[in-house]
Write an enzyme that holds these catalytic residues in place. Structure first.
Site, PDB file in Angstrom:
ATOM      1  N   SER A 299      96.027  34.013  30.997  1.00  0.00           N
ATOM      2  CA  SER A 299      96.696  32.732  31.040  1.00  0.00           C
ATOM      3  C   SER A 299      97.476  32.543  32.343  1.00  0.00           C
ATOM      4  CB  SER A 299      97.595  32.612  29.813  1.00  0.00           C
ATOM      5  OG  SER A 299      98.006  31.295  29.606  1.00  0.00           O
ATOM      6  N   LYS A 324      91.277  33.304  29.987  1.00  0.00           N
ATOM      7  CA  LYS A 324      91.877  32.188  29.248  1.00  0.00           C
ATOM      8  C   LYS A 324      92.138  31.062  30.244  1.00  0.00           C
ATOM      9  CE  LYS A 324      94.565  29.662  26.671  1.00  0.00           C
ATOM     10  NZ  LYS A 324      95.236  28.780  27.624  1.00  0.00           N
ATOM     11  N   GLN A 328      97.072  24.428  26.727  1.00  0.00           N
ATOM     12  CA  GLN A 328      97.566  23.810  25.505  1.00  0.00           C
ATOM     13  C   GLN A 328      98.864  23.049  25.776  1.00  0.00           C
ATOM     14  OE1 GLN A 328      96.288  27.116  25.364  1.00  0.00           O
ATOM     15  NE2 GLN A 328      94.486  25.972  24.749  1.00  0.00           N
TER      16      GLN A 328
END
Length: 383
Positions: A299, A324, A328
């Site tokens: 991430s 990733k 979100q």
């Protein structure tokens, strides 16, 4: 550079639990949805949901809490996307999400990585200042049970809530290690761990480890960097191994302190609308950089790795990162509940998407004990 309203990372942390989710927004809303009465199809599908709720309440073999049904319906709505990174949170769960961004909370003091593909939840770090470490939990342990709850990717949010609890109370945590199950009775306490540790290695090679991206990480990184520069640093190792991500703005702040003018990362939504995070000309270090990565580098950590490598500011050493590459948004509603929803995918400065692919290292070294040495060797010799 300026950033939008503070981001929050992803997946719930108790102890901290780092599930690879990058979060970019927090917004207060009051109304989730309104179904117009003149919209027959919309009315029909929601009336069916209401009828099913009534059927359960009338015929289920025992009493059931109406709010549990509502929460379950909300969670099911997001599960319908098929996206393991999107979900609905109750008020208590949302509080855990928000606490994850501070780096300080009541818990047991572990960082975990939850794998949506295998369902396995692994301890990536047991904080030396925390009660879990004193009890005997170590990095590499697979979380098996929290009290009577069997822990998987699907139940990790509940496990987090159980581990947080009230300060001074006990929680039973079982892990799998070397094929055996070990159980620990751990007392919850207020825990906090600096997300930055730094030191000067031999030959004036600076070393900064970033364990997560929380509210103070950007400032703490700058202080560590300034301290190393005053000691005549000749090269810099940034250790992002086992860092599952965190606040995007903190990641970008660190990149901005290293790169000079350039693109840190850009995102695109379903309509192709593009947003860019840029670094300015004011800050650029004049020493080579080597980033350490492994399969748990995820991430926001991948954003920083991609920014450094994509701007030719340094290289990566270790193994391929988690992969990733979607973003979100986290929405907080007025009643304290909230949700996270995948709204964008991100790209490295050179236009690469890394979702489910990861970032391959420039120098692959599978032996973790040798990765730092390989990075230092490159910083000193360029090869």
């Amino acid at each position: 550079m300026k950033f939008n309203k503070k981001s929050v990372i992803t997946v719930v942390v108790t102890a901290i639990v780092t599930v690879a989710v990058t979060i970019t927004a927090e917004v207060g809303l009051g109304v989730v949805a309104i179904v117009p009465k003149d919209d027959y199809e919309g009315y029909k599908k929601f009336s069916k949901l209401a009828a099913l709720e009534e059927m359960i309440e009338k015929t289920y073999y025992t009493d059931i809490d109406e709010q549990d049904l509502i929460d379950g319906a909300m969670k099911g709505l997001f599960m319908g996307t098929g996206d393991v990174y999107s979900g609905y949170y109750t008020k208590e769960e949302m509080e855990d999400v928000m606490a994850a961004s501070t780096g300080s909370f009541v818990g047991i003091g572990i960082t975990m990585m939850s794998n949506p593909e295998t369902g396995v939840v692994t301890v990536t770090k047991s904080w030396e200042t925390g009660p879990a470490y004193r009890a005997g939990i170590r990095a590499g342990d697979v979380l098996y049970k929290v009290d009577d709850l069997t822990v998987t990717y699907d139940t990790v949010d509940k496990a987090v809530s159980i581990m947080r609890g009230k300060e001074g109370t006990n929680v039973k945590v079982s892990v799998k290690r070397d094929g055996q199950i070990k159980t620990f009775n751990i007392k919850r306490e207020e825990v906090s761990e600096p997300s930055i540790t730094s030191k000067m290695l031999e030959d004036n090679i600076g070393y900064i480890e970033i364990s997560s991206f929380v509210e103070t990480t950007g400032d703490d990184f700058k202080k560590a960097l300034e301290s190393l520069e005053k000691k005549n640093m000749k090269g810099l190792v940034i250790d992002l191994r086992n860092n599952g991500g965190g606040l995007v703005d903190q990641c970008c702040e660190i990149a901005d302190s290293l790169l000079g003018k350039g693109t840190i990362v850009y995102t695109e939504d379903r309509n192709g609308k593009r947003k860019e995070e840029k670094s300015d000309e004011e800050n650029k270090i004049d020493v080579p950089i080597a980033v350490l990565t492994n399969e748990n580098t995820a991430s926001s950590s991948e954003i920083l790795t991609g920014a450094i490598v994509g701007n030719d500011a340094g290289i990566s050493v270790g193994t391929t990162t988690f992969g990733k590459g979607i973003v979100q948004s986290v929405i907080t509603l007025k009643d304290g509940t909230g949700y996270k929803l995948t709204t964008e995918q991100y790209f490295t400065p050179d236009g690469k998407t890394i979702h489910k692919k990861g970032i391959k290292p420039d120098i692959e070294e599978k032996d973790e004990s040798k990765q730092l040495d390989r990075a230092v060797e490159w910083l000193k010799t360029g090869k």
